[in-house]
Scaffold this motif. Structure first.
Motif, PDB file in Angstrom:
ATOM      1  N   GLY A 209      40.891  23.999  35.290  1.00 43.20           N
ATOM      2  CA  GLY A 209      41.251  25.345  34.844  1.00 43.20           C
ATOM      3  C   GLY A 209      40.218  26.406  35.142  1.00 43.20           C
ATOM      4  O   GLY A 209      40.399  27.567  34.742  1.00 43.20           O
ATOM      5  N   ARG A 210      39.138  26.073  35.854  1.00 39.24           N
ATOM      6  CA  ARG A 210      38.085  27.049  36.144  1.00 39.24           C
ATOM      7  C   ARG A 210      38.345  27.826  37.424  1.00 39.24           C
ATOM      8  O   ARG A 210      37.689  28.837  37.699  1.00 39.24           O
ATOM      9  N   GLY A 211      39.297  27.354  38.242  1.00 35.38           N
ATOM     10  CA  GLY A 211      39.558  28.008  39.511  1.00 35.38           C
ATOM     11  C   GLY A 211      38.457  27.724  40.515  1.00 35.38           C
ATOM     12  O   GLY A 211      37.505  26.981  40.245  1.00 35.38           O
ATOM     13  N   LEU A 212      38.579  28.330  41.691  1.00 35.40           N
ATOM     14  CA  LEU A 212      37.623  28.134  42.770  1.00 35.40           C
ATOM     15  C   LEU A 212      37.057  29.484  43.190  1.00 35.40           C
ATOM     16  O   LEU A 212      37.801  30.446  43.382  1.00 35.40           O
ATOM     17  N   LEU A 213      35.751  29.557  43.335  1.00 38.53           N
ATOM     18  CA  LEU A 213      35.080  30.762  43.804  1.00 38.53           C
ATOM     19  C   LEU A 213      34.858  30.639  45.305  1.00 38.53           C
ATOM     20  O   LEU A 213      34.263  29.670  45.787  1.00 38.53           O
ATOM     21  N   LEU A 214      35.315  31.646  46.066  1.00 41.78           N
ATOM     22  CA  LEU A 214      35.188  31.659  47.518  1.00 41.78           C
ATOM     23  C   LEU A 214      34.179  32.733  47.914  1.00 41.78           C
ATOM     24  O   LEU A 214      34.370  33.912  47.602  1.00 41.78           O
ATOM     25  N   VAL A 215      33.107  32.321  48.587  1.00 39.82           N
ATOM     26  CA  VAL A 215      32.005  33.222  48.918  1.00 39.82           C
ATOM     27  C   VAL A 215      31.788  33.228  50.431  1.00 39.82           C
ATOM     28  O   VAL A 215      31.282  32.249  50.988  1.00 39.82           O
ATOM     29  N   PRO A 216      32.165  34.303  51.129  1.00 43.51           N
ATOM     30  CA  PRO A 216      31.853  34.372  52.557  1.00 43.51           C
ATOM     31  C   PRO A 216      30.345  34.464  52.758  1.00 43.51           C
ATOM     32  O   PRO A 216      29.648  35.150  52.015  1.00 43.51           O
ATOM     33  N   SER A 217      29.840  33.763  53.772  1.00 41.18           N
ATOM     34  CA  SER A 217      28.395  33.708  53.990  1.00 41.18           C
ATOM     35  C   SER A 217      28.083  33.730  55.475  1.00 41.18           C
ATOM     36  O   SER A 217      28.575  32.889  56.242  1.00 41.18           O
ATOM     37  N   ALA A 218      27.238  34.660  55.890  1.00 40.36           N
ATOM     38  CA  ALA A 218      26.842  34.734  57.291  1.00 40.36           C
ATOM     39  C   ALA A 218      26.018  33.519  57.704  1.00 40.36           C
ATOM     40  O   ALA A 218      26.252  32.915  58.748  1.00 40.36           O
ATOM     41  N   PHE A 219      25.050  33.142  56.889  1.00 35.60           N
ATOM     42  CA  PHE A 219      24.094  32.112  57.279  1.00 35.60           C
ATOM     43  C   PHE A 219      24.583  30.695  56.992  1.00 35.60           C
ATOM     44  O   PHE A 219      23.865  29.738  57.266  1.00 35.60           O
ATOM     45  N   ALA A 220      25.788  30.549  56.470  1.00 40.94           N
ATOM     46  CA  ALA A 220      26.363  29.215  56.296  1.00 40.94           C
ATOM     47  C   ALA A 220      26.895  28.662  57.609  1.00 40.94           C
ATOM     48  O   ALA A 220      26.985  27.451  57.783  1.00 40.94           O
ATOM     49  N   TRP A 221      27.264  29.539  58.537  1.00 41.77           N
ATOM     50  CA  TRP A 221      27.928  29.110  59.769  1.00 41.77           C
ATOM     51  C   TRP A 221      27.157  28.007  60.480  1.00 41.77           C
ATOM     52  O   TRP A 221      25.935  28.064  60.566  1.00 41.77           O
ATOM     53  N   PRO A 222      27.849  26.962  61.017  1.00 40.43           N
ATOM     54  CA  PRO A 222      29.304  26.742  61.057  1.00 40.43           C
ATOM     55  C   PRO A 222      29.792  25.851  59.931  1.00 40.43           C
ATOM     56  O   PRO A 222      30.870  25.287  60.007  1.00 40.43           O
ATOM     57  N   ARG A 223      29.021  25.737  58.889  1.00 37.45           N
ATOM     58  CA  ARG A 223      29.302  24.796  57.811  1.00 37.45           C
ATOM     59  C   ARG A 223      30.038  25.462  56.660  1.00 37.45           C
ATOM     60  O   ARG A 223      30.076  26.681  56.555  1.00 37.45           O
ATOM     61  N   ILE A 224      30.559  24.634  55.779  1.00 35.37           N
ATOM     62  CA  ILE A 224      31.064  25.089  54.494  1.00 35.37           C
ATOM     63  C   ILE A 224      30.260  24.365  53.422  1.00 35.37           C
ATOM     64  O   ILE A 224      30.217  23.130  53.390  1.00 35.37           O
ATOM     65  N   PHE A 225      29.576  25.130  52.580  1.00 31.36           N
ATOM     66  CA  PHE A 225      28.786  24.564  51.493  1.00 31.36           C
ATOM     67  C   PHE A 225      29.625  24.585  50.217  1.00 31.36           C
ATOM     68  O   PHE A 225      30.299  25.573  49.920  1.00 31.36           O
ATOM     69  N   SER A 226      29.550  23.514  49.478  1.00 32.20           N
ATOM     70  CA  SER A 226      30.366  23.414  48.265  1.00 32.20           C
ATOM     71  C   SER A 226      29.519  22.983  47.079  1.00 32.20           C
ATOM     72  O   SER A 226      28.545  22.239  47.215  1.00 32.20           O
ATOM     73  N   ASN A 227      29.905  23.464  45.921  1.00 29.92           N
ATOM     74  CA  ASN A 227      29.353  22.998  44.657  1.00 29.92           C
ATOM     75  C   ASN A 227      30.547  22.761  43.741  1.00 29.92           C
ATOM     76  O   ASN A 227      31.113  23.702  43.186  1.00 29.92           O
ATOM     77  N   LEU A 228      30.942  21.509  43.617  1.00 33.10           N
ATOM     78  CA  LEU A 228      32.162  21.157  42.887  1.00 33.10           C
ATOM     79  C   LEU A 228      31.875  20.352  41.641  1.00 33.10           C
ATOM     80  O   LEU A 228      32.761  19.698  41.090  1.00 33.10           O
ATOM     81  N   GLY A 229      30.629  20.397  41.169  1.00 31.63           N
ATOM     82  CA  GLY A 229      30.259  19.630  39.986  1.00 31.63           C
ATOM     83  C   GLY A 229      30.944  20.149  38.743  1.00 31.63           C
ATOM     84  O   GLY A 229      31.533  21.229  38.700  1.00 31.63           O
ATOM     85  N   SER A 230      30.854  19.382  37.695  1.00 31.51           N
ATOM     86  CA  SER A 230      31.495  19.738  36.421  1.00 31.51           C
ATOM     87  C   SER A 230      30.509  20.387  35.456  1.00 31.51           C
ATOM     88  O   SER A 230      30.675  20.321  34.249  1.00 31.51           O
TER      89      SER A 230
END
Length: 331
Positions: A209-230
């Motif tokens: 029920g917390r939803g997902l936060l989407l953050v565009p990032s220039a310096f993340a390319w070409p990866r997607i970084f995730s923090n999905l902990g509880s």
């Protein structure tokens, strides 16, 4: 711990409920860009996307004798993880760096932890005296920001806001499937589940029920970084925005002589430049025109139905309409 998603590895299934979809949101994060850019300077840009930026910034940092060690030793390369406490998800859509640094300074000691190999000792030093050490870390980040990121922030922010606008339109047009359908091969949507390819983990995550936060990032390319902990923070994906390849480009884009003959050279250049939504200030910088002149041209183009205006926070972004898109194709 913030982990990286790549095009090879295990699959994490992120399950959405209706409440999760209702709470999914976008934000930008100046603090994350600082941390991710230091990772680039440490060698985390193996494809050279940010080479031009790095070549500009490194001599400036050296001239100021800014010692990045207290920050860089918390960022493991090639291990592709970042301690979660260092980059807490923003709680508002467009926080300032000062707001995010205030949150960093106030990090509770129990959240100062990581499982990243080689970083545990550094985090242990922070836990020994969090008030002093987090304050020193925040001051270092602030000094680095002024040299390495602040001069480029309007350009980066325009890119982020244009991407958010693009994806918001997709969400309105086709729901979650349309929203996620061009995030790249690391991300797919299927029947209420977002599938994320990650290098070192797999399984099922529930957003609760917390939803997902989407953050565009220039310096993340070409990866997607995730923090999905509880833990204490909203689950987050940090992803490369559309148009990232143009971020460090210089000079105006070419426009056709036919279009310039109808609209005039400056207006034709503006229309050609709007491959992605952009602000008046950003367009003026790119084209070498005055902000006042660009504003007048955009007003005329908008009155003719060739561009539309969209307010995102304090910034107005201009985008080509379907008629404008058709005209740009004239040769």
């Amino acid at each position: 711990m913030v982990q990286v998603g790549r095009a090879q590895g295990g699959t994490v299934d992120i399950e959405f409920t209706a409440e999760d979809m209702a709470r999914t949101r976008f934000a930008v994060s100046p603090l994350w860009e600082v941390v991710a850019s230091v990772r680039v300077l440490k060698g985390g840009d193996d494809q050279g996307m940010h080479r031009r930026w790095a070549e500009h910034v490194r001599p400036l940092l050296a001239a100021e004798r800014l010692d990045l060690t207290p920050l860089s030793r918390l960022i493991a390369v090639p291990a592709e993880c970042v301690p979660s406490f260092l980059v807490p998800p923003p709680t508002t859509p467009q926080p300032s760096l000062a707001v995010e640094l205030a949150a960093l300074r106030a990090t509770p000691p129990e959240l100062l932890r990581t499982t990243t190999p080689g970083v545990e000792a550094c985090v242990g030093e922070l836990r020994a005296d969090p008030g002093r050490e987090l304050g020193r870390l925040a001051d270092l980040i602030s000094a680095y920001w002024e040299i390495a990121i602040a001069p480029f922030w309007p350009r980066m922010q325009a890119l982020f806001e244009g991407d958010i606008l693009h994806r918001a339109i997709h969400l309105a047009e086709g729901g979650a499937r349309r929203l996620f359908d061009d995030f790249g091969p690391q991300v797919t949507w299927d029947s209420g589940t977002l599938q994320l390819i990650r290098r070192s983990s797999r399984g099922t995550k529930r957003l609760d029920g917390r939803g997902l936060l989407l953050v565009p990032s220039a310096f993340a390319w070409p990866r997607i970084f995730s923090n999905l902990g509880s833990g204490a923070w909203q689950p987050t994906l940090r992803y490369p925005p559309r148009g990232i390849g143009t971020l460090w480009e210089h000079g105006p884009r070419p426009c056709s002589d036919a279009l310039a003959g109808v609209l005039g050279r400056s207006r034709a250049l503006l229309l050609a430049e709007l491959t992605h939504p952009a602000s008046t200030t950003e367009l003026a910088r790119r084209l070498g025109l005055s902000a006042g002149g660009v504003s007048q041209h955009l007003t005329a183009l908008r009155a003719a139905g060739l561009v539309s205006a969209h307010r995102t926070g304090r910034v107005v972004l201009y985008a080509r309409t379907s008629v404008g898109e058709a005209l740009v194709g004239v040769r």
